[in-house]
Design an enzyme around this catalytic site. Sequence first.
Site, short mmCIF file in Angstrom:
data_model
loop_
_atom_site.label_atom_id
_atom_site.label_comp_id
_atom_site.label_asym_id
_atom_site.label_seq_id
_atom_site.Cartn_x
_atom_site.Cartn_y
_atom_site.Cartn_z
N ASP A 329 0.67 -1.20 -0.15
CA ASP A 329 -0.10 0.03 -0.09
C ASP A 329 0.89 1.32 0.00
OD1 ASP A 329 0.90 -0.89 2.57
OD2 ASP A 329 -0.38 0.57 3.47
N GLU A 330 0.19 2.33 -0.39
CA GLU A 330 0.71 3.79 -0.35
C GLU A 330 2.33 3.77 -0.60
OE1 GLU A 330 -2.06 5.22 3.12
OE2 GLU A 330 -0.43 4.02 3.72
C1 TNX Z 1 -3.72 3.86 5.60
S1 TNX Z 1 -4.75 1.33 5.01
C2 TNX Z 1 -2.69 2.88 5.74
C3 TNX Z 1 -2.16 2.71 7.02
C4 TNX Z 1 -2.55 3.84 8.18
C5 TNX Z 1 -3.94 3.72 7.97
C6 TNX Z 1 -4.36 4.93 9.08
C7 TNX Z 1 -3.49 1.15 4.54
C8 TNX Z 1 -3.38 -0.08 3.60
N1 TNX Z 1 -2.67 1.97 4.88
O1 TNX Z 1 -0.58 2.90 6.69
O2 TNX Z 1 -1.87 3.14 9.41
O3 TNX Z 1 -4.22 4.62 6.71
O4 TNX Z 1 -6.03 4.73 9.13
#
Ligand code: TNX
Length: 515
Positions: A329-330
């Site tokens: 993710d991200e």
């Molecule tokens: C998004 S959900 C993220 C996390 C954070 C979260 C906080 C996801 C796959 N990645 O790194 O902790 O939001 O709500």
Amino acid sequence: MNIFIKNLVLILLITGAFSCEKHLPVFTMDQVALIPYPNSVSPSVEVLNVKKIKSIQFDESNSTLVEMGLDLQSFWTAHTQLEVGLKNKAENNSNAISLEVKDFSNQNEEYYQLQMGENQISILGQTAAGVYRGVKTLEQIISLSHLSGVQTIKALPTGTIEDAPVYGYRGAMLDVSRHFFSVEEVKRYIDLLSIYKINFLHLHLSDDQGWRIEIKAWPKLTSIGGKTEVGGAEGGFYTQLDYKEIVAYAQRRFITIVPEIDMPGHTNAALASYAELNCDNEIKSLYTGIEVGFSTLCVDKELTYEFVADVISEISAMTPGAYFHIGGDESHVTPKKDYIKFMNRVIDIVKQNNKIPMGWDEVVLADIPEVTVAQYWAKAENAIMAMDKKANVLMSPASYAYLDMKYDSITKLGLKWAGYISVQKGYEWDPAELVPELDPTRIIGIEAPIWSETLEDFDDIAQMAFPRLLGYSEIGWTKSEKRNWENYSSRLSYHSAILDSLDVKYYPSNEVNWK
Ligand code: TNX
């Protein structure tokens, strides 16, 4: 007994006139506030007097049943103040609780039948997991039969429950990276999950703020990368022995651990442990803030893949479950073509370790094999792409299922980037309908993640997870046509008794008329 006498006995038992003991069950079996609600409940009029139960019996050559028998024995005694013996399975079921694995051909592996009569209880399961889920139903019936102020159960309702889950994957995720949680705290969470028939616990073991699992080939991951946590306090990590202990503890409760190493982003803790993992060979500093999306492994270095292979093989060797979660993710600072190249290689490493790759929904950008599970959290288009690639989908939509989202504007803990999630909003959605284009047969189940940026100790976790987690357990288990908020919230109101007895500091939302 003829029906007239039966009814008379029932009335006498209920009113307490039959003995000097008061507080006999006022519920019939279908009125017990079970969560998740079973898929079929047929009450009968008799009452089971707990004094009639003298033993728990099962096939003593089945070590799993032996463990279940021992655990149930202590539960029974704690709630009834009566001793029960353990004995080998006998033909005669009377005056006993019998636990038995039985082949009901074509039934779900978690299928069970719970039969409660005047002087016996029997739990038959398609597999040991099925028997276990049945034991958990019996334990809830017992717990919920404590009327206010009554410590000791005298009598229980009777009838038959036939039950099996809608989804085979009913999960919770705990972020032990942003704040570290001890082995004891994880075990306590597992105990609570087991009450509600959750069968997967996904551990988010690494992120920018901390590396939490010992890797023998790369010791600095924990000696440096595990040192701190969000806010700068002391962090921590699980030794391999600790991890095995968690896995075994969960296994005894029929919960599978899914380990996650988040890659290629969310990797600052690793990049702060080994200079050579960075493209420029410059070591990073430890990070204790809560930003996301700034770190990436060095996709062009062969050493990166040696590192990933060591990590995945050491963790896989300690993990009996089928899944290995590779995050994904991200990864905002990893160019898309690099992301795809990296994830493709990591997926191959997971396969070489005989595990099924799981990843956050962005993982669908890679060449995912059909067995892959894409965990839908943000983008519906990714969930649909997973389906187009014939992969499977796990439903964790952030705006419905994120346990770290605030309940409402006055909740102190948690975040709100995906909106507030009240108890009702968290309950009132259907995984099969949320993304209309998604083929429901590709959905393996649901998972409720809890991210710990703002959560420092167990009470913080408890306040965010409870009571919402009970709703996710029911969404995963109970058929959608049997679910509705009014009925659920009235059942939920009785679970304060269970949560209070376990000192769980749940959020006493005013959407529920707590008993
Ligand atoms: C998004 S959900 C993220 C996390 C954070 C979260 C906080 C996801 C796959 N990645 O790194 O902790 O939001 O709500």
